[in-house]
Design an enzyme around this catalytic site. Sequence first.
Site, PDB file in Angstrom:
ATOM      1  CB  ILE A  22      -0.958  -0.002   1.199  1.00 57.06           C
ATOM      2  CG1 ILE A  22      -1.961  -1.158   1.083  1.00 57.06           C
ATOM      3  CG2 ILE A  22      -1.707   1.321   1.296  1.00 57.06           C
ATOM      4  CD1 ILE A  22      -2.904  -1.294   2.268  1.00 57.06           C
ATOM      5  CG  ASP A  41       9.573   0.117   4.394  1.00 55.44           C
ATOM      6  OD1 ASP A  41       9.787  -0.702   5.308  1.00 55.44           O
ATOM      7  OD2 ASP A  41       8.555   0.101   3.693  1.00 55.44           O
ATOM      8  CE1 TYR A 159      -2.182  -4.065  11.836  1.00 51.67           C
ATOM      9  CE2 TYR A 159      -4.530  -4.534  11.608  1.00 51.67           C
ATOM     10  CZ  TYR A 159      -3.371  -3.935  11.136  1.00 51.67           C
ATOM     11  OH  TYR A 159      -3.406  -3.191   9.972  1.00 51.67           O
ATOM     12  CE  LYS A 163      -3.040  -0.463  11.876  1.00 55.57           C
ATOM     13  NZ  LYS A 163      -2.130   0.566  11.313  1.00 55.57           N
ATOM     14  CB  VAL A 192      -5.714  -4.718   1.462  1.00 60.66           C
ATOM     15  CG1 VAL A 192      -4.990  -4.207   0.222  1.00 60.66           C
ATOM     16  CG2 VAL A 192      -6.599  -3.625   2.047  1.00 60.66           C
ATOM     17  CB  THR A 194      -0.976  -6.652   1.347  1.00 60.68           C
ATOM     18  OG1 THR A 194      -1.502  -6.847   2.685  1.00 60.68           O
ATOM     19  CG2 THR A 194      -1.651  -5.446   0.714  1.00 60.68           C
TER      20      THR A 194
END
Length: 254
Positions: A22, A41, A159, A163, A192, A194
């Site tokens: 993303i 990154d 997780y 968020k 998504v 990924t």
Amino acid sequence: MTHLTWGLQGKTVIVTGGAGAIGRAVCEGFAEAGARVAVVDLSQEACDRTAADLGEGHAGFAANLREVSRLPDLVARIESTLGLPTVLVNVAGIILRNPDLLAVTEAEWDAQHDVNLKALFFLCQAFAARLVATGTPGSIVNYSSQGWMSGGFGGSVVYNATKGAVTTMTRGMARSWAARGIRVNGVAPGLVETPMLVNADTTPEQVAALEASIPLGRLGQPADHVGATVFLASDMAAYMTGAMVNVSGGFLMY
């Protein structure tokens, strides 16, 4: 009067997780809008490769975001290379799935909270401090998840706790910094395609079940998030702050 303009030409934009799926798509979107992109990154090689693919005028910056004491230096390095950053997009995040809440370890908890929440807060702080010091308006876009509202599934409870906190913090930052001309909004992706969701262990049947749960009938793609992200950072969203934009194909509706 011109209504439809990004207003991003020549601006410096920081994108964390910029070499990921993303993040890379978001970097491409800002480059298309005329911004100078700072790709952040873990790997310098991956950052440099992504920046080079964007074309001239962009640069990569390796950083371990968990080292929060070094985040002001990261912002300073970006400023010295590309100019004062006025847009920050926090895409970077990790998930350590553990479907057994009785077996979640402190190390799993700490790793996710350190990257997804603590690092995000202190990078926003370092970024906003430079804007306040120079009297410059700016924009922050924080990545949350549909799980901030649903609670998550498949071992993603910790997780999604981070968020949920990102969503709350985004609103708090928006209120705190509005008078300084700093807008703070968020994007909440859904399911998504990924490596975080679909990998070598994922079966076609599992993918089909995920797709069946989405009203638009497909998994999200990294590029699906570019428009919302660039919009929120741009002048076209000049009267938006404290918003969390749901980009989930209808998986979550609110």
